[in-house]
Scaffold this motif. Structure first.
Motif, PDB file in Angstrom:
ATOM      1  N   LEU A  29       5.211  -5.518 -11.631  1.00 29.57           N
ATOM      2  CA  LEU A  29       6.098  -6.869 -11.239  1.00 29.57           C
ATOM      3  C   LEU A  29       5.063  -7.738 -10.440  1.00 29.57           C
ATOM      4  CD1 LEU A  29       9.661  -5.738 -10.203  1.00 29.57           C
ATOM      5  CD2 LEU A  29       8.781  -6.515 -12.406  1.00 29.57           C
ATOM      6  N   PHE A  30       5.030  -8.957 -10.836  1.00 24.76           N
ATOM      7  CA  PHE A  30       4.019  -9.946 -10.195  1.00 24.76           C
ATOM      8  C   PHE A  30       4.584 -11.054 -10.098  1.00 24.76           C
ATOM      9  CE2 PHE A  30       3.098 -10.286 -14.470  1.00 24.76           C
ATOM     10  CZ  PHE A  30       2.909 -11.561 -14.976  1.00 24.76           C
ATOM     11  N   ASP A  31       4.073 -11.965  -8.918  1.00 25.64           N
ATOM     12  CA  ASP A  31       4.590 -13.493  -8.881  1.00 25.64           C
ATOM     13  C   ASP A  31       4.185 -14.161  -9.740  1.00 25.64           C
ATOM     14  OD1 ASP A  31       4.884 -15.778  -7.662  1.00 25.64           O
ATOM     15  OD2 ASP A  31       5.191 -15.114  -5.672  1.00 25.64           O
ATOM     16  N   LYS A  32       4.806 -14.937 -10.562  1.00 21.85           N
ATOM     17  CA  LYS A  32       4.391 -15.972 -11.547  1.00 21.85           C
ATOM     18  C   LYS A  32       3.763 -16.984 -11.122  1.00 21.85           C
ATOM     19  CE  LYS A  32       8.321 -15.032 -14.753  1.00 21.85           C
ATOM     20  NZ  LYS A  32       9.193 -15.506 -15.527  1.00 21.85           N
ATOM     21  N   ILE A  37       0.295  -8.905  -7.026  1.00 16.23           N
ATOM     22  CA  ILE A  37       1.237  -8.026  -7.689  1.00 16.23           C
ATOM     23  C   ILE A  37       2.390  -7.843  -6.495  1.00 16.23           C
ATOM     24  CG2 ILE A  37       1.454  -5.448  -8.061  1.00 16.23           C
ATOM     25  CD1 ILE A  37      -1.445  -5.760  -9.087  1.00 16.23           C
ATOM     26  N   ILE A  38       3.553  -7.750  -6.734  1.00 13.66           N
ATOM     27  CA  ILE A  38       4.683  -7.506  -5.848  1.00 13.66           C
ATOM     28  C   ILE A  38       4.898  -5.818  -5.824  1.00 13.66           C
ATOM     29  CG2 ILE A  38       7.079  -7.884  -5.374  1.00 13.66           C
ATOM     30  CD1 ILE A  38       6.783 -10.635  -7.154  1.00 13.66           C
ATOM     31  N   TRP A  63       3.913  -3.194  -3.481  1.00 14.39           N
ATOM     32  CA  TRP A  63       2.412  -3.048  -3.546  1.00 14.39           C
ATOM     33  C   TRP A  63       1.985  -2.791  -2.137  1.00 14.39           C
ATOM     34  CZ3 TRP A  63      -0.666  -2.124  -7.265  1.00 14.39           C
ATOM     35  CH2 TRP A  63      -2.101  -2.454  -7.237  1.00 14.39           C
ATOM     36  N   ASP A  64       2.249  -3.292  -0.937  1.00  8.69           N
ATOM     37  CA  ASP A  64       2.071  -2.962   0.085  1.00  8.69           C
ATOM     38  C   ASP A  64       2.395  -1.579   0.827  1.00  8.69           C
ATOM     39  OD1 ASP A  64       4.784  -3.165   0.748  1.00  8.69           O
ATOM     40  OD2 ASP A  64       4.360  -4.822   2.324  1.00  8.69           O
ATOM     41  N   SER A  65       3.174  -0.668  -0.197  1.00  7.15           N
ATOM     42  CA  SER A  65       3.221   0.597   0.458  1.00  7.15           C
ATOM     43  C   SER A  65       2.114   1.504  -0.121  1.00  7.15           C
ATOM     44  CB  SER A  65       4.407   1.190  -0.024  1.00  7.15           C
ATOM     45  OG  SER A  65       4.639   1.369  -1.440  1.00  7.15           O
ATOM     46  N   ILE A  66       1.120   0.849  -0.817  1.00  7.41           N
ATOM     47  CA  ILE A  66       0.036   1.772  -1.469  1.00  7.41           C
ATOM     48  C   ILE A  66      -0.966   2.088  -0.008  1.00  7.41           C
ATOM     49  CG2 ILE A  66      -2.050   1.665  -2.766  1.00  7.41           C
ATOM     50  CD1 ILE A  66      -0.352   0.473  -5.021  1.00  7.41           C
ATOM     51  N   ARG A  67      -1.215   3.160  -0.038  1.00  7.39           N
ATOM     52  CA  ARG A  67      -2.034   3.447   1.098  1.00  7.39           C
ATOM     53  C   ARG A  67      -3.458   3.850   0.753  1.00  7.39           C
ATOM     54  NH1 ARG A  67       0.786   1.012   3.160  1.00  7.39           N
ATOM     55  NH2 ARG A  67       2.365   1.448   4.601  1.00  7.39           N
ATOM     56  N   LYS A  68      -3.784   4.607  -0.508  1.00 11.35           N
ATOM     57  CA  LYS A  68      -4.990   4.853  -0.940  1.00 11.35           C
ATOM     58  C   LYS A  68      -5.034   5.027  -2.403  1.00 11.35           C
ATOM     59  CE  LYS A  68      -9.249   6.777  -0.022  1.00 11.35           C
ATOM     60  NZ  LYS A  68     -10.340   6.021   0.485  1.00 11.35           N
ATOM     61  N   ILE A  69      -5.962   4.535  -2.884  1.00 10.39           N
ATOM     62  CA  ILE A  69      -6.382   4.557  -4.430  1.00 10.39           C
ATOM     63  C   ILE A  69      -7.478   5.673  -4.770  1.00 10.39           C
ATOM     64  CG2 ILE A  69      -6.709   3.589  -6.683  1.00 10.39           C
ATOM     65  CD1 ILE A  69      -5.358   1.157  -5.585  1.00 10.39           C
ATOM     66  N   GLY A  70      -7.229   6.782  -5.056  1.00  9.64           N
ATOM     67  CA  GLY A  70      -8.285   7.687  -5.337  1.00  9.64           C
ATOM     68  C   GLY A  70      -8.803   7.977  -6.496  1.00  9.64           C
ATOM     69  N   TYR A  71      -9.825   8.930  -6.740  1.00  9.05           N
ATOM     70  CA  TYR A  71     -10.149   9.270  -8.131  1.00  9.05           C
ATOM     71  C   TYR A  71      -9.249   9.409  -9.196  1.00  9.05           C
ATOM     72  CZ  TYR A  71     -13.246  11.194 -11.745  1.00  9.05           C
ATOM     73  OH  TYR A  71     -13.777  11.469 -12.960  1.00  9.05           O
TER      74      TYR A  71
END
Length: 78
Positions: A29-32, A37-38, A63-71
């Motif tokens: 979901l994203f803000d038009k 990204i929301i 989206w702000d609850s994402i803490r880490k994007i790993g491999y």
């Protein structure tokens, strides 16, 4: 990082270790207006009885609850 690079990464909840699905199965979901990204909508495939009219539920992951994007996984804190 490009969206195509996120592909098969698994979304995992930091608080309880719950697997929330693959990013490739999630909707975004994203803000038009701004294009930001929301949230992600991860489908929970635990309930999947389409022949009974009950489909999988979706869990919204801000989206702000994402803490880490790993491999190979994305860690979120819900």
């Amino acid at each position: 990082m490009r969206l195509s690079e996120l592909g098969q990464k698994e979304i995992v909840n930091l608080n309880n270790g719950e697997r929330l699905g693959l990013i490739s199965d999630a909707d975004i979901l994203f803000d038009k207006e701004t294009g930001e990204i929301i949230s992600l909508l991860a489908s929970e495939k635990k309930i999947s009885f389409k022949f009974l009219g009950v489909e999988g539920l979706e869990k919204e992951i801000p989206w702000d609850s994402i803490r880490k994007i790993g491999y190979d996984m994305i860690i979120v804190e819900l």
